[in-house]
Design a protein around this motif. Structure first.
Motif, PDB file in Angstrom:
ATOM      1  N   ARG A 108      10.654  -4.831  -4.995  1.00  0.00           N
ATOM      2  CA  ARG A 108      11.297  -3.615  -4.832  1.00  0.00           C
ATOM      3  C   ARG A 108      11.504  -3.007  -6.284  1.00  0.00           C
ATOM      4  O   ARG A 108      12.562  -2.183  -6.348  1.00  0.00           O
ATOM      5  CB  ARG A 108      12.311  -3.520  -4.141  1.00  0.00           C
ATOM      6  N   SER A 109      10.791  -3.326  -7.313  1.00  0.00           N
ATOM      7  CA  SER A 109      11.177  -3.217  -8.632  1.00  0.00           C
ATOM      8  C   SER A 109       9.919  -2.266  -9.197  1.00  0.00           C
ATOM      9  O   SER A 109       8.693  -2.345  -8.512  1.00  0.00           O
ATOM     10  CB  SER A 109      11.091  -4.302  -9.620  1.00  0.00           C
ATOM     11  N   GLU A 110      10.145  -1.295 -10.035  1.00  0.00           N
ATOM     12  CA  GLU A 110       9.163  -0.552 -10.805  1.00  0.00           C
ATOM     13  C   GLU A 110       8.325  -1.626 -11.247  1.00  0.00           C
ATOM     14  O   GLU A 110       8.464  -2.615 -12.077  1.00  0.00           O
ATOM     15  CB  GLU A 110       9.641   0.491 -11.507  1.00  0.00           C
ATOM     16  N   GLY A 111       6.940  -0.978 -11.279  1.00  0.00           N
ATOM     17  CA  GLY A 111       5.835  -1.816 -12.191  1.00  0.00           C
ATOM     18  C   GLY A 111       4.576  -1.313 -12.086  1.00  0.00           C
ATOM     19  O   GLY A 111       4.304  -0.316 -11.319  1.00  0.00           O
ATOM     20  N   ILE A 112       3.328  -1.812 -12.853  1.00  0.00           N
ATOM     21  CA  ILE A 112       2.144  -1.519 -12.610  1.00  0.00           C
ATOM     22  C   ILE A 112       1.535  -2.419 -11.867  1.00  0.00           C
ATOM     23  O   ILE A 112       1.544  -3.647 -12.305  1.00  0.00           O
ATOM     24  CB  ILE A 112       1.418  -1.288 -14.068  1.00  0.00           C
ATOM     25  N   ALA A 113       0.733  -2.239 -10.718  1.00  0.00           N
ATOM     26  CA  ALA A 113       0.369  -3.405  -9.739  1.00  0.00           C
ATOM     27  C   ALA A 113      -1.375  -3.224  -9.764  1.00  0.00           C
ATOM     28  O   ALA A 113      -1.806  -1.937  -9.637  1.00  0.00           O
ATOM     29  CB  ALA A 113       0.750  -3.320  -8.600  1.00  0.00           C
ATOM     30  N   CYS A 114      -2.029  -4.250 -10.185  1.00  0.00           N
ATOM     31  CA  CYS A 114      -3.587  -4.079 -10.292  1.00  0.00           C
ATOM     32  C   CYS A 114      -4.147  -5.412  -9.125  1.00  0.00           C
ATOM     33  O   CYS A 114      -3.682  -6.297  -8.979  1.00  0.00           O
ATOM     34  CB  CYS A 114      -4.034  -4.545 -11.656  1.00  0.00           C
ATOM     35  N   ILE A 115      -5.260  -4.848  -8.710  1.00  0.00           N
ATOM     36  CA  ILE A 115      -6.008  -5.640  -7.894  1.00  0.00           C
ATOM     37  C   ILE A 115      -7.461  -5.899  -8.926  1.00  0.00           C
ATOM     38  O   ILE A 115      -7.985  -4.972  -9.358  1.00  0.00           O
ATOM     39  CB  ILE A 115      -6.657  -5.311  -6.573  1.00  0.00           C
ATOM     40  N   LEU A 116      -7.719  -7.212  -9.167  1.00  0.00           N
ATOM     41  CA  LEU A 116      -8.991  -7.561  -9.732  1.00  0.00           C
ATOM     42  C   LEU A 116      -9.604  -8.729  -8.919  1.00  0.00           C
ATOM     43  O   LEU A 116      -9.078  -9.889  -9.080  1.00  0.00           O
ATOM     44  CB  LEU A 116      -8.671  -8.090 -11.237  1.00  0.00           C
ATOM     45  N   VAL A 238       2.650  -5.350 -16.151  1.00  0.00           N
ATOM     46  CA  VAL A 238       1.520  -5.109 -15.566  1.00  0.00           C
ATOM     47  C   VAL A 238       1.238  -6.394 -14.749  1.00  0.00           C
ATOM     48  O   VAL A 238       0.985  -7.713 -15.396  1.00  0.00           O
ATOM     49  CB  VAL A 238       0.376  -4.861 -16.499  1.00  0.00           C
ATOM     50  N   SER A 239       1.215  -6.468 -13.449  1.00  0.00           N
ATOM     51  CA  SER A 239       0.820  -7.687 -12.741  1.00  0.00           C
ATOM     52  C   SER A 239      -0.261  -7.635 -12.004  1.00  0.00           C
ATOM     53  O   SER A 239      -0.775  -6.381 -11.631  1.00  0.00           O
ATOM     54  CB  SER A 239       2.047  -8.030 -11.860  1.00  0.00           C
ATOM     55  N   PHE A 240      -0.977  -8.663 -11.722  1.00  0.00           N
ATOM     56  CA  PHE A 240      -2.340  -8.603 -10.789  1.00  0.00           C
ATOM     57  C   PHE A 240      -2.347  -9.525  -9.863  1.00  0.00           C
ATOM     58  O   PHE A 240      -1.619 -10.736  -9.727  1.00  0.00           O
ATOM     59  CB  PHE A 240      -3.147  -8.982 -11.816  1.00  0.00           C
ATOM     60  N   VAL A 241      -3.297  -9.273  -9.047  1.00  0.00           N
ATOM     61  CA  VAL A 241      -3.510 -10.002  -7.594  1.00  0.00           C
ATOM     62  C   VAL A 241      -5.196 -10.026  -7.667  1.00  0.00           C
ATOM     63  O   VAL A 241      -5.932  -8.981  -8.106  1.00  0.00           O
ATOM     64  CB  VAL A 241      -3.026  -9.475  -6.540  1.00  0.00           C
TER      65      VAL A 241
END
Length: 280
Positions: A108-116, A238-241
């Motif tokens: 529930r926090s602000e951020g940049i989420a990425c799928i790679l 910036v976080s990634f999944v």
């Protein structure tokens, strides 16, 4: 009990749990349920004949489905199909895999989420919803940094001579096919993106070659330049999944740090993060 689904085009992973007793979840697996590729009747069949027997007689109170192809215009359609199977559920929600990634990574926090993974995507997330998204465009027009694009660049560089001939020999020996089979798999058979993404395993095995390492660095630089830079939010983590982010996290971390970004969480799969999100 709550039921959470992480659905791709190939497979769907389901987990059913009591938020107060996470030690005994029920896990289930079905084919992917991308609504752009799978007809409604087939989705019904998978839910009723494949999923339900794996869940047993559990009473599900809430269903949260995150999947590829679940764009806003089809969310209602997917929710209605789920309600047909889970008639007693008080809550039924269907959302995109990108929102699933954002909730798994950022909570529930602000951020940049990425799928790679096989493909690539990214967004700015305000802790509740996606507020900015640069379209991924698929592996032909975009998907920079994805497994499919890594595979595409590998083949291009092998067969145009950018990479040393010894790498071509090594590739064909290990993979068991050459250019004619590649042309067939890319241009004549379905799911070329998955075939191309599968070649990232060769890249990973041979990162000791400087030219192959540079190929990976270039792909992640492209992802930053074509997507992350458009958000102009270097203040956000910036976080990634995804499998590519997971296996190449050393190279990914290096490129992002060089570009002035702070890397947060990297997950191979979003499911554990989604479990945490829906427990709160």
């Amino acid at each position: 009990m709550i039921l959470i689904a992480d659905s791709g085009s190939t497979k769907t992973d389901w987990i059913c749990l009591n938020p107060d007793n996470i030690s005994t979840p029920i896990e289930a697996h079905t084919i992917g349920l991308n609504p752009f590729h799978v007809a409604d009747d087939h989705i019904r069949n998978v839910l009723n004949n494949d999923l339900m027997p794996q869940l047993g007689d559990v009473s599900v109170d809430a269903v949260y489905f995150y999947g590829s192809g679940v764009r806003p215009e089809v969310e209602g359609r997917v929710e209605n199909l789920l309600r047909e199977s889970f008639v007693d559920s008080q809550v039924v929600e269907a959302h995109s895999d990108l929102l699933g990634a954002a909730r798994a990574l950022c909570g529930r926090s602000e951020g940049i989420a990425c799928i790679l993974g096989t493909g690539a995507n990214s967004c700015v997330y305000n802790g509740k919803e996606i507020v900015h998204n640069t379209p991924a465009l698929g592996y032909i027009l975009g998907d920079e940094g994805s497994g499919a694009v890594l595979g595409k660049h590998l083949l291009h560089d092998i067969y145009t001579g950018v990479l040393d001939y010894q790498i071509r020999v090594l590739f064909e020996r290990e993979m068991g096919f050459g250019l004619s089979e590649i042309i067939n798999r890319v241009y004549r058979e379905p799911q070329a993106n998955r075939f191309l993404a599968s070649l990232s395993e060769f890249i990973y095995r041979h990162m000791d070659y400087e030219a192959i390492r540079q190929l990976v660095y270039n792909a992640f630089n492209d992802f930053v330049n074509y997507h992350l830079s458009r958000y102009a939010r270097r203040d956000l983590t910036v976080s990634f999944v995804g499998s590519i982010a997971w296996y190449y996290q050393e190279q990914l971390n290096l490129i992002l740090q060089m570009q002035g970004y702070q890397v947060g969480v990297i997950l191979k799969s979003p499911l554990d993060g989604l479990v945490n999100y829906h427990q709160i």
